[in-house]
Design a protein around this motif. Structure first.
Motif, PDB file in Angstrom:
ATOM      1  N   TYR A  48       0.840  -1.205   0.000  1.00  0.00           N
ATOM      2  CA  TYR A  48       0.000   0.000   0.000  1.00  0.00           C
ATOM      3  C   TYR A  48       0.874   1.254   0.000  1.00  0.00           C
ATOM      4  CZ  TYR A  48      -4.155   2.790   1.227  1.00  0.00           C
ATOM      5  OH  TYR A  48      -5.195   3.699   1.226  1.00  0.00           O
ATOM      6  N   ARG A  49       1.912   1.260   0.819  1.00  0.00           N
ATOM      7  CA  ARG A  49       2.806   2.411   0.823  1.00  0.00           C
ATOM      8  C   ARG A  49       3.463   2.571  -0.553  1.00  0.00           C
ATOM      9  NH1 ARG A  49       7.642   4.551   4.818  1.00  0.00           N
ATOM     10  NH2 ARG A  49       8.746   5.719   3.207  1.00  0.00           N
ATOM     11  N   SER A  50       3.898   1.473  -1.131  1.00  0.00           N
ATOM     12  CA  SER A  50       4.524   1.529  -2.448  1.00  0.00           C
ATOM     13  C   SER A  50       3.563   2.105  -3.482  1.00  0.00           C
ATOM     14  CB  SER A  50       4.986   0.132  -2.862  1.00  0.00           C
ATOM     15  OG  SER A  50       5.577   0.149  -4.134  1.00  0.00           O
ATOM     16  N   LEU A  51       2.298   1.699  -3.415  1.00  0.00           N
ATOM     17  CA  LEU A  51       1.289   2.242  -4.322  1.00  0.00           C
ATOM     18  C   LEU A  51       1.134   3.741  -4.132  1.00  0.00           C
ATOM     19  CD1 LEU A  51      -1.102   2.076  -6.310  1.00  0.00           C
ATOM     20  CD2 LEU A  51      -2.541   1.392  -4.371  1.00  0.00           C
ATOM     21  N   LEU A  52       1.035   4.189  -2.877  1.00  0.00           N
ATOM     22  CA  LEU A  52       0.890   5.623  -2.623  1.00  0.00           C
ATOM     23  C   LEU A  52       2.106   6.396  -3.114  1.00  0.00           C
ATOM     24  CD1 LEU A  52      -0.672   5.877   0.960  1.00  0.00           C
ATOM     25  CD2 LEU A  52      -1.817   6.154  -1.240  1.00  0.00           C
ATOM     26  N   GLU A  53       3.285   5.834  -2.917  1.00  0.00           N
ATOM     27  CA  GLU A  53       4.495   6.529  -3.360  1.00  0.00           C
ATOM     28  C   GLU A  53       4.522   6.704  -4.875  1.00  0.00           C
ATOM     29  OE1 GLU A  53       7.633   4.197  -1.679  1.00  0.00           O
ATOM     30  OE2 GLU A  53       7.738   5.441   0.122  1.00  0.00           O
ATOM     31  N   ARG A  54       3.981   5.719  -5.599  1.00  0.00           N
ATOM     32  CA  ARG A  54       3.940   5.824  -7.055  1.00  0.00           C
ATOM     33  C   ARG A  54       2.831   6.756  -7.529  1.00  0.00           C
ATOM     34  NH1 ARG A  54       4.065   0.309  -6.400  1.00  0.00           N
ATOM     35  NH2 ARG A  54       1.996   0.063  -7.339  1.00  0.00           N
ATOM     36  N   ALA A  55       1.716   6.747  -6.797  1.00  0.00           N
ATOM     37  CA  ALA A  55       0.530   7.454  -7.290  1.00  0.00           C
ATOM     38  C   ALA A  55       0.434   8.901  -6.826  1.00  0.00           C
ATOM     39  CB  ALA A  55      -0.731   6.698  -6.855  1.00  0.00           C
ATOM     40  N   LEU A  56       0.988   9.213  -5.654  1.00  0.00           N
ATOM     41  CA  LEU A  56       0.757  10.513  -5.036  1.00  0.00           C
ATOM     42  C   LEU A  56       1.800  11.525  -5.488  1.00  0.00           C
ATOM     43  CD1 LEU A  56      -1.244  11.744  -2.980  1.00  0.00           C
ATOM     44  CD2 LEU A  56       0.386  11.153  -1.183  1.00  0.00           C
ATOM     45  N   ALA A  57       1.338  12.656  -5.995  1.00  0.00           N
ATOM     46  CA  ALA A  57       2.230  13.712  -6.462  1.00  0.00           C
ATOM     47  C   ALA A  57       2.932  14.378  -5.281  1.00  0.00           C
ATOM     48  CB  ALA A  57       1.435  14.763  -7.238  1.00  0.00           C
ATOM     49  N   PRO A  58       4.117  14.965  -5.505  1.00  0.00           N
ATOM     50  CA  PRO A  58       4.702  15.825  -4.475  1.00  0.00           C
ATOM     51  C   PRO A  58       3.695  16.904  -4.078  1.00  0.00           C
ATOM     52  CG  PRO A  58       6.295  15.408  -6.205  1.00  0.00           C
ATOM     53  CD  PRO A  58       4.983  14.848  -6.691  1.00  0.00           C
ATOM     54  N   GLU A  59       3.532  17.101  -2.781  1.00  0.00           N
ATOM     55  CA  GLU A  59       2.536  18.012  -2.212  1.00  0.00           C
ATOM     56  C   GLU A  59       1.104  17.533  -2.459  1.00  0.00           C
ATOM     57  OE1 GLU A  59       3.909  22.352  -1.748  1.00  0.00           O
ATOM     58  OE2 GLU A  59       4.426  21.874  -3.843  1.00  0.00           O
ATOM     59  N   GLY A  60       0.956  16.272  -2.872  1.00  0.00           N
ATOM     60  CA  GLY A  60      -0.377  15.712  -3.041  1.00  0.00           C
ATOM     61  C   GLY A  60      -0.999  15.350  -1.704  1.00  0.00           C
ATOM     62  N   TRP A  61      -2.297  15.144  -1.724  1.00  0.00           N
ATOM     63  CA  TRP A  61      -3.077  14.881  -0.515  1.00  0.00           C
ATOM     64  C   TRP A  61      -3.547  13.429  -0.481  1.00  0.00           C
ATOM     65  CZ3 TRP A  61      -4.149  19.175   2.763  1.00  0.00           C
ATOM     66  CH2 TRP A  61      -3.781  20.429   2.235  1.00  0.00           C
ATOM     67  N   PHE A  62      -3.564  12.852   0.716  1.00  0.00           N
ATOM     68  CA  PHE A  62      -4.061  11.502   0.924  1.00  0.00           C
ATOM     69  C   PHE A  62      -5.121  11.536   2.009  1.00  0.00           C
ATOM     70  CE2 PHE A  62      -3.465   7.537   3.568  1.00  0.00           C
ATOM     71  CZ  PHE A  62      -4.215   6.710   2.737  1.00  0.00           C
ATOM     72  N   GLY A  63      -6.322  11.078   1.681  1.00  0.00           N
ATOM     73  CA  GLY A  63      -7.420  11.027   2.638  1.00  0.00           C
ATOM     74  C   GLY A  63      -7.823   9.588   2.910  1.00  0.00           C
ATOM     75  N   LEU A  64      -8.167   9.307   4.163  1.00  0.00           N
ATOM     76  CA  LEU A  64      -8.428   7.938   4.593  1.00  0.00           C
ATOM     77  C   LEU A  64      -9.609   7.893   5.550  1.00  0.00           C
ATOM     78  CD1 LEU A  64      -7.290   4.932   4.797  1.00  0.00           C
ATOM     79  CD2 LEU A  64      -6.085   5.739   6.849  1.00  0.00           C
ATOM     80  N   ALA A  65     -10.459   6.884   5.378  1.00  0.00           N
ATOM     81  CA  ALA A  65     -11.482   6.541   6.362  1.00  0.00           C
ATOM     82  C   ALA A  65     -11.316   5.060   6.671  1.00  0.00           C
ATOM     83  CB  ALA A  65     -12.881   6.829   5.843  1.00  0.00           C
ATOM     84  N   CYS A  66     -11.098   4.716   7.952  1.00  0.00           N
ATOM     85  CA  CYS A  66     -10.876   3.318   8.304  1.00  0.00           C
ATOM     86  C   CYS A  66     -11.361   3.050   9.728  1.00  0.00           C
ATOM     87  CB  CYS A  66      -9.414   2.937   8.148  1.00  0.00           C
ATOM     88  SG  CYS A  66      -8.313   3.625   9.400  1.00  0.00           S
ATOM     89  N   PHE A  67     -11.500   1.754  10.060  1.00  0.00           N
ATOM     90  CA  PHE A  67     -12.023   1.339  11.357  1.00  0.00           C
ATOM     91  C   PHE A  67     -11.157   1.862  12.500  1.00  0.00           C
ATOM     92  CE2 PHE A  67     -13.954  -2.782   9.435  1.00  0.00           C
ATOM     93  CZ  PHE A  67     -15.095  -2.077   9.056  1.00  0.00           C
TER      94      PHE A  67
END
Length: 251
Positions: A154-173
Motif C-alpha cells: 500500500y505504501r509503495s502504491l501511494l508513493e507511485r501514485a501521489l504527487a509531491p505536495e499531493g493529498w491523501f485522505g483515509l477513512a478506516c475502522f
C-alpha cells in the motif's frame, strides 16, 4: 511447485493465499464475495447511500487549501459515492474496485449526476499507475480490509501514485469501535481478517509517518437526510506529501 518463492511479490502472494476467500481479502479471489455484497442495493448498508464522506467534503471547505480540481484516485470506490462527488467538484477521477456490481452501480450514478468518472475493475496492487501522478488519493474503507503484509504494498502504491505536495485522505475502522484489534501475527494463525482491522490513532500515525499529518479525527456521525455519510466508528485522516516526495520501501 514446492519451491516457487523467488521474489518479494511471490512472498506477498503466498501470504495472500493464506486467507480464506470469505474473509474480506483484497485480492482477486475475494471479488465474488464483494460482488455478492453489492448485488442487493436495497439492503440498509450505510455506505450504499449516494452520499460522500463528511470528512472529504469538510476538507474541501477551504480550511486546508486542498485543490478544487486536478487528478484524483479513489481506492476501493464501491458504488462510487465519493468518486462521483469528486468529479462534481472538478476532479478527473480514476476509481478502482474489484466488484463489477459495484462499478456498474457507480457508472449509473455518474451518468445520473452528469459527471465523468473512469471506473476500473482492478486489484489495487496489480493495477499499473498511469503516467503522471495524483493530486489526491482517497480511500474510504479499503485500507482496513488489507492483511498486514499488504501495508508494504500500500505504501509503495501511494508513493507511485501521489504527487509531491499531493493529498491523501483515509477513512478506516477505529480501535475500540469497529473491527478486529488482534495482533498482526494472529491473523496468520487464524487465516481470517475478522471483518477488517481496527487501528489506533498512534498506529495510523506510525504507518503514514512519511507523510505530514493535516488532521486525524473520528468521523462525525451524520443523519441519513444530511446528504453526507458519517459514522463515528471510523477514523478520518488527512495527510500531505512533502514537495520532495519520499523514498520507496518497495513491494
Amino acid at each position: 511447485m514446492r519451491r516457487s518463492i523467488r521474489t518479494v511479490d511471490d512472498v506477498l502472494r503466498m501470504l495472500d493465499a493464506m486467507f480464506d476467500a470469505q474473509a474480506d481479502r483484497w485480492t482477486d479471489r475475494g471479488a465474488d464475495w464483494w460482488d455478492t455484497f453489492y448485488v442487493d442495493r436495497t439492503r440498509g448498508v450505510p455506505f450504499f447511500r449516494s452520499a460522500p464522506d463528511e470528512s472529504l467534503v469538510t476538507w474541501h471547505d477551504g480550511r486546508f487549501a486542498m485543490p478544487g480540481s486536478g487528478r484524483a484516485l479513489d481506492l476501493g470506490c464501491g458504488p462510487g459515492r465519493n468518486a462521483v462527488w469528486l468529479a462534481g467538484q472538478g476532479y478527473r477521477v480514476d476509481a478502482l474496485d474489484l466488484s463489477p456490481a459495484a462499478l456498474d452501480w457507480g457508472r449509473e450514478r455518474a451518468a445520473e449526476t452528469g459527471v465523468d468518472v473512469s471506473f476500473v475493475r482492478a486489484d489495487i496492487f496489480e493495477w499499473q499507475v498511469p503516467d503522471g501522478s495524483y493530486d489526491l488519493v482517497y480511500d474510504s474503507g479499503c485500507f482496513h480490509h488489507l492483511p498486514p503484509h499488504r501495508r508494504v504494498s500500500y505504501r509503495s502504491l501511494l508513493e507511485r501514485a501521489l504527487a509531491p505536495e499531493g493529498w491523501f485522505g483515509l477513512a478506516c475502522f477505529a480501535a475500540g469501535a469497529m473491527g478486529s484489534e488482534a495482533a498482526d501475527e494472529d491473523f496468520y494463525r487464524t487465516r481470517q481478517l475478522g471483518g477488517g482491522l481496527a487501528y489506533t490513532d498512534g498506529e495510523l500515525r506510525g504507518i503514514f509517518d512519511w507523510l505530514s499529518e493535516v488532521e486525524l479525527r473520528r468521523m462525525h456521525e451524520m443523519e441519513v437526510d444530511s446528504g453526507l455519510f458519517g459514522e463515528s466508528f471510523l477514523w478520518a485522516g488527512l495527510f500531505r506529501r512533502s514537495p520532495e516526495g519520499a523514498g520507496s520501501v518497495g513491494g
